[in-house]
Design an enzyme around this catalytic site. Structure first.
Site, short mmCIF file in Angstrom:
data_model
loop_
_atom_site.label_atom_id
_atom_site.label_comp_id
_atom_site.label_asym_id
_atom_site.label_seq_id
_atom_site.Cartn_x
_atom_site.Cartn_y
_atom_site.Cartn_z
N ASP A 67 0.82 -1.20 0.00
CA ASP A 67 0.00 0.00 0.00
C ASP A 67 0.86 1.26 0.00
OD1 ASP A 67 0.95 -0.32 2.65
OD2 ASP A 67 -0.96 -1.12 3.32
N ASN A 136 -8.36 -2.94 14.05
CA ASN A 136 -9.73 -3.09 13.54
C ASN A 136 -9.86 -4.25 12.56
OD1 ASN A 136 -8.39 -2.08 11.32
ND2 ASN A 136 -9.78 -0.37 10.96
N HIS A 138 -7.94 -4.82 9.81
CA HIS A 138 -7.54 -4.60 8.42
C HIS A 138 -6.23 -5.32 8.12
CE1 HIS A 138 -4.93 -1.10 9.75
NE2 HIS A 138 -4.14 -1.68 8.86
N GLU A 143 -9.79 -1.94 4.55
CA GLU A 143 -10.49 -1.55 5.77
C GLU A 143 -11.82 -2.28 5.93
OE1 GLU A 143 -9.25 0.23 8.06
OE2 GLU A 143 -8.26 2.04 7.36
#
Length: 246
Positions: A67, A136, A138, A143
């Protein structure tokens, strides 16, 4: 998933670096997927040591990073490309032509993502990908949400994800870009081998959800349950919900 709980982060880091080195020796032209952030930092330090000691030759390896921040070019000191240069690329013998990165400064994000997917397909996909996991759930910058995109795509970053990388921006979360470009779940699920690292109590809930919970877009990492060759390597704190799994 094969879950292995290590006594310490350093023990897991050393094992991960040794695994990468063994994979490169077995296949010198390995296509390697690489993450950024705090989790892989010590792995890269170990890889540099192995290279300097003559135990790891990157000359034929091809890399694809997972990313990049939208709006940041490769020369921006806060970019993931700059991070990789500082911590790995400048210290090993990777051929520049074999280093692949999403360009966060590209004028058309969709076209840039399509270009990246074509390059990865031309390389034959990922032989081995190293992953972290966000609190979370990811992976890469995929996401949680109502749906997941298969291919590389532009994504709006959650506050949790932005807080996790704030150290690259002087610990000021407000300076972290609101969006990024990321590989999609297809590239990760098609990788021939996956090693996911997680350290610290802040990752414990996400690791448990990934391994023990249902497969859900609210925890993108849970889709790795569908993969046939995933190893989850954690320290005792991150693995506290694993009930003694090895």
């Amino acid at each position: 998933m094969n879950v292995r709980v290590f006594a310490s982060e350093q023990e897991a880091v050393a094992a991960c670096a040794a695994l990468v080195a063994a994979a490169v020796r077995e296949k010198p032209s390995l296509v390697l997927g690489l993450p950024t952030g705090r989790t892989p930092l010590n792995v890269y330090r170990e890889l540099v040591v192995l290279h300097r000691n003559g135990q790891l030759d990157f000359s034929k390896v091809t890399t694809f990073n997972l990313d990049e921040f939208l709006g940041l070019g490769p020369d921006d000191p806060s970019s993931f490309r700059a991070y990789m240069e500082r911590h790995l690329f400048q210290h090993v013998n990777l051929a520049p032509v074999r280093i692949h990165f999403l360009d966060g400064s590209a004028e058309r994000a969709e076209r840039e993502c399509a270009r990246y997917d074509v390059q990865l397909a031309a390389a034959g996909g990922l032989d081995l990908v190293l992953l972290g996991i966000g609190p979370n759930g990811h992976v890469a910058f995929v996401e949680p949400g109502e749906s997941l995109q298969a291919g590389s795509h532009r994504v709006r970053l959650s506050r949790e994800s932005r807080q996790a990388v704030a150290s690259l921006f002087g610990d000021d979360v407000w300076k972290v870009p609101l969006a990024a470009l990321t590989l999609g779940m297809s590239a990760l699920l098609q990788a021939r081998r996956v090693i996911l690292l997680a350290f610290g109590v802040s990752k414990a809930a996400a690791v448990t959800a990934m391994v023990r919970g249902p497969i859900t877009t609210l925890c993108p990492a849970s889709f790795l349950q569908l993969h046939g060759n995933v190893e989850v390597w954690v320290d005792a704190e991150a693995g506290r919900g694993m009930d003694g799994s090895r």
